[in-house]
Scaffold this motif. Structure first.
Motif, short mmCIF file in Angstrom:
data_model
loop_
_atom_site.label_atom_id
_atom_site.label_comp_id
_atom_site.label_asym_id
_atom_site.label_seq_id
_atom_site.Cartn_x
_atom_site.Cartn_y
_atom_site.Cartn_z
N TRP A 122 31.99 25.94 181.87
CA TRP A 122 31.87 27.16 181.49
C TRP A 122 30.41 26.76 180.88
CZ3 TRP A 122 33.69 31.91 181.93
CH2 TRP A 122 34.79 31.55 182.31
N ASN A 124 27.49 26.11 182.18
CA ASN A 124 26.56 26.26 183.10
C ASN A 124 25.40 27.71 183.57
OD1 ASN A 124 26.96 23.80 183.80
ND2 ASN A 124 27.49 24.12 186.13
N TYR A 125 26.96 28.65 183.20
CA TYR A 125 26.52 29.70 182.45
C TYR A 125 25.24 29.67 181.76
CZ TYR A 125 30.28 31.21 185.67
OH TYR A 125 31.21 31.40 186.83
N GLU A 126 24.41 30.87 182.21
CA GLU A 126 23.40 32.01 180.85
C GLU A 126 24.41 32.95 180.32
OE1 GLU A 126 19.94 31.08 180.56
OE2 GLU A 126 20.29 29.41 181.18
N LYS A 127 24.62 33.22 180.93
CA LYS A 127 25.11 34.58 180.83
C LYS A 127 25.81 35.38 181.94
CE LYS A 127 21.80 37.89 182.26
NZ LYS A 127 20.50 39.18 181.97
N MET A 128 26.71 36.59 181.43
CA MET A 128 28.21 36.67 181.74
C MET A 128 28.00 38.21 182.03
SD MET A 128 30.36 36.52 184.53
CE MET A 128 31.04 34.69 184.30
N GLY A 137 27.95 36.45 186.82
CA GLY A 137 27.86 35.14 186.41
C GLY A 137 26.60 34.65 186.79
N TYR A 138 24.91 34.42 185.60
CA TYR A 138 24.50 33.83 185.87
C TYR A 138 24.20 32.36 185.19
CZ TYR A 138 23.08 38.67 186.91
OH TYR A 138 22.45 39.66 187.01
N LEU A 139 23.91 31.40 186.14
CA LEU A 139 24.06 30.39 185.85
C LEU A 139 22.29 29.62 186.40
CD1 LEU A 139 26.11 29.31 189.04
CD2 LEU A 139 26.97 29.05 186.39
N PHE A 144 24.19 32.88 190.97
CA PHE A 144 24.84 33.81 190.12
C PHE A 144 26.34 33.82 190.58
CE2 PHE A 144 21.96 36.90 191.94
CZ PHE A 144 22.46 37.69 193.11
N HIS A 145 27.70 33.73 190.61
CA HIS A 145 28.58 34.73 191.23
C HIS A 145 28.77 35.81 191.12
CE1 HIS A 145 29.88 30.14 190.52
NE2 HIS A 145 29.96 30.51 191.32
N LEU A 169 32.38 31.55 176.68
CA LEU A 169 30.53 32.15 175.97
C LEU A 169 29.81 32.60 174.63
CD1 LEU A 169 30.16 33.28 180.08
CD2 LEU A 169 29.95 31.20 178.96
#
Length: 177
Positions: A122, A124-128, A137-139, A144-145, A169
């Motif tokens: 988790w 690894n995510y900059e933001k969701m 979800g921005y990595l 992104f996902h 997050l």
């Protein structure tokens, strides 16, 4: 919290999904840039047209209107060209995309598709971000996902996913409600 059941989704993204997420980001930048560009450009045009006491209307010379419309049109030309390139990119991404099974658990996110599988933390995510139609979800590695809401089994699973994302997050979760 550790007793939370993992959320499993099988997602197959299409051109519309990529287009929707990419265009949303582009339109925000477009509006922000134009909020700065247009007032400055119009102020410069004013000084050029009316500088040193000149009055372009008295000479019946309307060439400054052409310049005015060109200055106004420039950002829209870039928007249209950008949309065209985004549409081509969305088409390429959709062709390269494959059906992926995601498992979102307390510890990690697991993604499995016919050609690859990965596990990420988790962290690894900059933001969701949550939009009306997607979770994005921005990595940290500038990827992104896209998780379209229509792949969830129902509103209850969306709420569970929201709670999991918020718990993992914290402030990096930009979610609705």
């Amino acid at each position: 919290m550790s007793g939370r059941k993992p959320i499993e989704l099988t997602i197959e993204l299409n051109e519309r999904d990529f287009w929707r997420v990419s265009f949303a980001g582009r339109i925000k930048r477009f509006l922000l840039v134009n909020l700065i560009y247009l007032p400055i450009a119009l102020l410069m045009l004013y000084f050029v047209a009316f500088g040193a006491g000149a009055n372009p209307f008295s000479e019946q010379n309307w060439s400054f209107l052409f310049v005015f419309f060109v200055i106004i049109a420039i950002p829209f030309v870039f928007l249209i060209l950008g949309q065209h390139s985004l549409r081509k990119l969305a088409k390429k991404l959709a062709k390269a995309s494959e059906k992926t099974h995601f498992t979102f658990s307390e510890n990690e996110i697991e993604a499995n598709s016919p050609l690859r599988s990965s596990k990420l933390s988790w962290e690894n995510y900059e933001k969701m971000q949550e939009t009306n139609e997607d979770f994005v979800g921005y990595l940290k590695n500038y990827t992104f996902h896209i998780i379209p809401k229509n792949f969830f089994k129902g509103e209850e699973q969306i709420i569970e996913f929201r709670e999991l994302v918020r718990a993992k997050l914290g402030d990096k979760a930009e979610l609705k409600s």
